[in-house]
Design an enzyme around this catalytic site. Structure first.
Site, PDB file in Angstrom:
ATOM      1  N   SER A  53      -0.239   4.249   4.504  1.00 59.74           N
ATOM      2  CA  SER A  53      -1.507   3.791   4.541  1.00 59.74           C
ATOM      3  C   SER A  53      -1.407   2.888   5.807  1.00 59.74           C
ATOM      4  CB  SER A  53      -1.935   3.456   3.544  1.00 59.74           C
ATOM      5  OG  SER A  53      -0.686   1.997   3.302  1.00 59.74           O
ATOM      6  N   GLY A  54      -0.948   2.449   6.348  1.00 67.03           N
ATOM      7  CA  GLY A  54      -1.127   1.301   8.219  1.00 67.03           C
ATOM      8  C   GLY A  54       0.177  -0.041   7.907  1.00 67.03           C
ATOM      9  N   LYS A  55       0.529  -0.559   6.689  1.00 67.12           N
ATOM     10  CA  LYS A  55       1.493  -1.048   6.389  1.00 67.12           C
ATOM     11  C   LYS A  55       2.189  -1.720   7.755  1.00 67.12           C
ATOM     12  CE  LYS A  55       3.482   0.053   3.213  1.00 67.12           C
ATOM     13  NZ  LYS A  55       3.536   1.229   3.271  1.00 67.12           N
ATOM     14  N   SER A  83       5.807  -2.126  -2.332  1.00 69.32           N
ATOM     15  CA  SER A  83       5.948  -2.324  -3.974  1.00 69.32           C
ATOM     16  C   SER A  83       5.042  -2.170  -4.595  1.00 69.32           C
ATOM     17  CB  SER A  83       5.855  -3.966  -2.773  1.00 69.32           C
ATOM     18  OG  SER A  83       4.675  -4.470  -2.444  1.00 69.32           O
ATOM     19  N   GLY A  98       0.712  -0.845  -0.577  1.00 68.94           N
ATOM     20  CA  GLY A  98      -0.198   0.065   0.071  1.00 68.94           C
ATOM     21  C   GLY A  98       1.116   1.356  -0.076  1.00 68.94           C
ATOM     22  N   LEU A  99       0.516   2.407  -0.168  1.00 71.32           N
ATOM     23  CA  LEU A  99       0.980   3.706   0.503  1.00 71.32           C
ATOM     24  C   LEU A  99       1.841   3.756   1.780  1.00 71.32           C
ATOM     25  CD1 LEU A  99      -1.816   6.134  -1.406  1.00 71.32           C
ATOM     26  CD2 LEU A  99      -0.200   5.044  -2.988  1.00 71.32           C
ATOM     27  N   SER A 100       2.666   4.768   0.693  1.00 70.77           N
ATOM     28  CA  SER A 100       3.076   5.436   2.304  1.00 70.77           C
ATOM     29  C   SER A 100       2.321   6.238   3.023  1.00 70.77           C
ATOM     30  CB  SER A 100       4.434   5.633   2.087  1.00 70.77           C
ATOM     31  OG  SER A 100       4.999   6.684   3.224  1.00 70.77           O
TER      32      SER A 100
END
Length: 188
Positions: free
Chosen positions: A17-19, A87, A13-15
């Site tokens: 986003s909460g990954k 990614s 996910g985007l920077s």
């Protein structure tokens, strides 16, 4: 030695986003319940094994390839690997999936979906601001694309749910697919 095989959980996910936030909370919960867990994220990868890479598409592909190989090793050893890597390219993520599946290893793609505007609001390092000013090149979501998964195994909408709800979704998936033992979560 363990009842369950390892698995790679690939948070994309985007920077902002909460990954990593999800991966850290999940790691803590799984370790408390005696699971073998290893967490990788962009920060620790970019400071070590991929410190020689930039952010061009070619470099991103190599970064994802390296992380994919590392996660495969840990999965083979019986670990649940939590990999939070932007990614941005679908093809690169699919290459890692194929690497795992060709070795009969579980690969679970988790789309950590968050609107760009919300990701920018959450940005403690002010990376989006710097990218919009042109100070950072090849920034995903600004001047480089992000290709969302077409059929993620798990889809979390982090700008519409709480961390607790997101963790519950992941745990339910793990139990259903026998990545973790459902009854083991209740043991002390």
């Amino acid at each position: 030695m363990t009842k369950y095989k390892g698995a790679t959980i690939w948070f994309t996910g985007l920077s902002g986003s909460g990954k990593t936030t999800i991966a850290i909370a999940l790691e803590s919960m799984l370790v408390e319940r005696y699971n073998r867990v290893y967490r990788l994220d962009s920060d620790n990868i970019r400071l070590g094994i991929s410190k020689d890479l930039g952010f061009s598409e070619r470099d991103r592909r190599e970064n994802v390839r390296r992380v994919g190989e590392i996660t495969k090793f840990f999965s083979e050893a019986g670990f649940i690997v939590l990999s939070s890597i932007i990614s941005p390219y679908r093809a690169h993520r699919n290459e890692v999936r194929n690497l795992h599946e060709s070795s009969n290893l579980k690969f679970i793609e988790v789309f950590v979906d968050c609107s760009l505007s919300e990701a920018e609001k959450r940005d403690p390092k002010r990376l989006y601001e710097k990218a919009r000013k042109g100070e950072i090149k090849h920034f995903t979501g600004i001047d480089d694309p992000y290709e969302p998964p077409e059929k993620p195994d798990i889809h979390l909408k982090t700008d519409m749910s709480t961390l607790e709800e997101e963790i519950a979704i992941v745990i339910e998936y793990f139990e259903y697919h026998q990545i973790i033992c459902a009854s083991c979560l209740d043991e002390d």
